[in-house]
Scaffold this motif. Structure first.
Motif, short mmCIF file in Angstrom:
data_model
loop_
_atom_site.label_atom_id
_atom_site.label_comp_id
_atom_site.label_asym_id
_atom_site.label_seq_id
_atom_site.Cartn_x
_atom_site.Cartn_y
_atom_site.Cartn_z
N GLY B 55 -9.52 13.41 11.01
CA GLY B 55 -9.61 11.71 11.25
C GLY B 55 -8.93 11.18 12.21
O GLY B 55 -9.32 9.79 12.50
N ASP B 56 -8.18 11.65 12.87
CA ASP B 56 -7.35 11.06 14.26
C ASP B 56 -8.30 10.93 15.03
O ASP B 56 -9.02 11.81 15.33
CB ASP B 56 -6.39 11.83 14.24
CG ASP B 56 -5.30 11.75 13.19
OD1 ASP B 56 -5.14 10.95 12.50
OD2 ASP B 56 -3.99 12.41 13.48
N LEU B 57 -8.04 10.04 15.84
CA LEU B 57 -8.59 9.65 17.30
C LEU B 57 -7.87 10.16 18.24
O LEU B 57 -6.74 10.13 18.20
CB LEU B 57 -8.58 8.16 17.36
CG LEU B 57 -9.71 7.84 18.52
CD1 LEU B 57 -11.34 8.30 18.21
CD2 LEU B 57 -9.79 6.09 18.38
N ARG B 141 -1.40 12.78 2.49
CA ARG B 141 -1.90 12.75 1.08
C ARG B 141 -2.88 11.47 1.01
O ARG B 141 -3.97 11.63 0.32
CB ARG B 141 -0.48 12.38 0.42
CG ARG B 141 -0.91 12.33 -1.37
CD ARG B 141 0.08 12.13 -2.28
NE ARG B 141 1.03 10.96 -2.01
CZ ARG B 141 1.94 10.46 -2.70
NH1 ARG B 141 2.50 11.53 -3.71
NH2 ARG B 141 2.62 9.50 -2.55
N ALA B 142 -2.57 10.53 1.73
CA ALA B 142 -3.54 9.65 1.94
C ALA B 142 -4.93 9.93 2.65
O ALA B 142 -5.78 9.40 2.43
CB ALA B 142 -2.75 8.39 2.95
N LEU B 143 -4.87 10.96 3.26
CA LEU B 143 -6.20 11.62 3.92
C LEU B 143 -6.61 12.55 2.94
O LEU B 143 -7.90 13.01 3.25
CB LEU B 143 -6.00 12.30 4.99
CG LEU B 143 -5.27 11.55 6.37
CD1 LEU B 143 -5.10 12.46 7.49
CD2 LEU B 143 -6.55 10.55 6.61
N GLY B 144 -6.18 12.86 1.71
CA GLY B 144 -6.63 13.60 0.80
C GLY B 144 -6.48 15.27 1.19
O GLY B 144 -7.17 16.17 0.77
N LEU B 145 -5.50 15.53 2.05
CA LEU B 145 -5.25 16.80 2.43
C LEU B 145 -4.41 17.70 1.83
O LEU B 145 -4.12 18.82 1.73
CB LEU B 145 -4.77 16.94 3.98
CG LEU B 145 -5.88 16.49 5.07
CD1 LEU B 145 -5.33 16.52 6.54
CD2 LEU B 145 -7.00 17.24 4.96
N MET B 218 0.23 2.68 6.32
CA MET B 218 -0.36 1.59 5.90
C MET B 218 -1.70 2.13 5.92
O MET B 218 -2.27 3.01 6.69
CB MET B 218 -0.40 0.48 6.90
CG MET B 218 0.97 0.34 7.30
SD MET B 218 1.41 -1.29 7.82
CE MET B 218 0.35 -2.33 6.73
N PRO B 219 -2.89 1.86 5.11
CA PRO B 219 -4.19 1.93 5.17
C PRO B 219 -4.54 1.81 6.43
O PRO B 219 -4.18 1.00 6.96
CB PRO B 219 -4.64 0.99 3.97
CG PRO B 219 -3.75 0.13 3.64
CD PRO B 219 -2.39 0.68 4.09
N ARG B 220 -5.60 2.61 7.16
CA ARG B 220 -6.12 2.61 8.22
C ARG B 220 -7.76 2.50 8.26
O ARG B 220 -8.23 3.08 7.41
CB ARG B 220 -5.62 3.74 8.87
CG ARG B 220 -6.03 4.95 8.53
CD ARG B 220 -5.36 6.17 8.98
NE ARG B 220 -5.34 6.23 10.46
CZ ARG B 220 -6.36 6.98 11.22
NH1 ARG B 220 -7.12 7.70 10.60
NH2 ARG B 220 -6.15 7.25 12.44
N PRO B 221 -7.93 2.11 9.35
CA PRO B 221 -9.63 1.78 9.47
C PRO B 221 -10.05 3.34 9.79
O PRO B 221 -9.36 3.91 10.46
CB PRO B 221 -9.78 0.60 10.60
CG PRO B 221 -8.45 0.83 11.47
CD PRO B 221 -7.33 1.15 10.38
N LEU B 222 -11.24 3.45 9.33
CA LEU B 222 -11.76 4.76 9.89
C LEU B 222 -12.61 4.53 11.11
O LEU B 222 -13.22 3.72 11.32
CB LEU B 222 -12.90 5.25 8.79
CG LEU B 222 -12.08 6.32 7.91
CD1 LEU B 222 -13.25 6.99 6.79
CD2 LEU B 222 -11.89 7.66 8.58
N VAL B 223 -12.59 5.54 12.18
CA VAL B 223 -13.32 5.40 13.55
C VAL B 223 -14.14 6.65 13.74
O VAL B 223 -13.85 7.80 13.30
CB VAL B 223 -12.46 5.26 14.46
CG1 VAL B 223 -13.23 5.10 15.81
CG2 VAL B 223 -11.75 3.81 14.37
#
Lengths: 223, 223
Positions: B55-57, B141-145, B218-223
């Motif tokens: 998910g990371d840029l 955890r926020a990424l569901g990993l 913090m919740p983050r935008p998806l790119v």
DNA sequence: CGTGTCCTTGAAGCGCATCAATGTTGGTGG
DNA sequence: CCACCAACATTGATGCGCTTCAAGGACACG
């Protein structure tokens, strides 16, 4: 940017303008004066994450992410240009280049913090201190804040306290003082009475374990 | 973003994708696998400036500032989505919200590095290590990993080497190993065979000298 | 079965933190 | 105008947390 400028203010020394954890409706551009950004780790421990000079943008984080990740504190009196956070969204739509520039600035800050991290994590106190002074004076030279000093030197106002540098490098105040004394004794950098004097930038770079080209900042967009 | 997507690639473990000091035409989004970003300070000394998860840029800096400020190295095999640097400028014009998101991401990274700085500069090895594990597991955890573990715990894959953590926290390999052993002995965090297991996130937070709310991303935008 | 990579553990020493005290300067009120 | 105080800089002494050096163990791979 002039379109969304809201105000111009003068702030007294030692004033906290932005507080970590709180949202800020404003962001600022420093026009004159000096300040610093810091994070509070626990009572009586803080980490300085950056020194702010004229031309710097202050509070970009707060404008993008609900709340500030750090506090901002003036050291001297400062003159600031005030912008409104809500106007930022419109700016991205109307002037994409400005939006691009803002990302540039944020990426640039990120890069700087990465270098700080490398400095604190991998260098000795002496090297880290030398690196910080070199980086600072090179950046301010690009801003036109320095005066030439001899052949390869430069001097500039640096009105911070030793405790600020200590909190920036993760060193104790005592050791910071002793390290500064060493730099002075070796004629690498003399920081007295709010003035930083570096007689030879190349020599300072050697003490920092880097060369001037590596430590030089990239040209930056004006906001 | 799909509009400017160029390719999707699979990269072998231990591959350097971006090199500090060089320009990069591409930037990437991690779809699967693990990697890290690092700066080289001198021969045989480097500073890890961040661990990269799905998910990371990757490489935003290179797209904005002529050249990369750090290298990127895969740890496991990675699947990446490839974008072209030149397409970024157009993106800002056509989809200002995406441009806004990119600034958000850069500001968020800056914030994270500030926290790392505070951790390395102000905390003991034990606290810093606990903080890093906590921060990592909360983010993932926020990424569901992560998988839940008992009442208040969680576990996740963490396929790095001890040397990577050492270079991230500015500690020696030896001391990193001993600190990890202590965390294990105290039942705060067990990192074995590429799996990180934290039985009680709150307890780990106490050892880190922070609370979970503060360490949560913090919740983050998806790119 | 040898070789390379990573993890582990012990021992010695140094760089830095901490404690403590004194000097210096500028501001403030009697 | 001086006594006093607060903020900052300086310096010495002591000790701990970390680094460095050294050696060995576990596992994967050709």
């Amino acid at each position: 940017m002039r379109r969304i400028k809201r105000d111009e203010i003068v702030v007294a020394p030692n004033t906290t303008l932005l507080t970590e954890g709180y949202a800020s409706n404003n962001l600022y551009t420093a026009l004159a004066g000096f300040g610093l950004r810091h994070k509070t780790v626990s009572t009586n421990r803080r980490q300085v994450v950056g020194f702010t000079f004229p031309g710097d943008l202050i509070g970009l984080q707060g404008g993008h992410m609900g709340r500030m990740g750090h506090s901002f504190l003036t050291t001297t009196q400062m003159t600031l240009c005030v912008f409104n956070r809500a106007d930022l969204v419109g700016l991205y739509a109307e002037q994409p280049e400005r939006g691009f520039d803002l990302t540039w600035l944020a990426a640039s800050e990120e890069n700087f913090l990465g270098e700080m991290l490398a400095s604190i994590g991998q260098r000795s106190a002496m090297q880290a201190m030398a690196w910080l002074m070199l980086r600072t004076i090179l950046r301010c030279r690009a801003l036109g804040l320095t005066l030439p000093l001899g052949q390869d030197g430069a001097s500039m106002p640096f009105p911070y306290r030793q405790q600020d540098i200590a909190d920036s490098l993760g060193l104790s105040l005592v050791h910071t003082n002793k390290t500064l004394a060493k730099l002075r004794a070796r004629d690498l950098a003399a920081w007295t009475e709010g003035q930083l004097r570096v007689p030879d930038l190349v020599a300072l770079g050697e003490a920092a374990g880097t060369d001037i080209a590596t430590a030089s900042p990239m040209p930056r967009p004006l906001v």
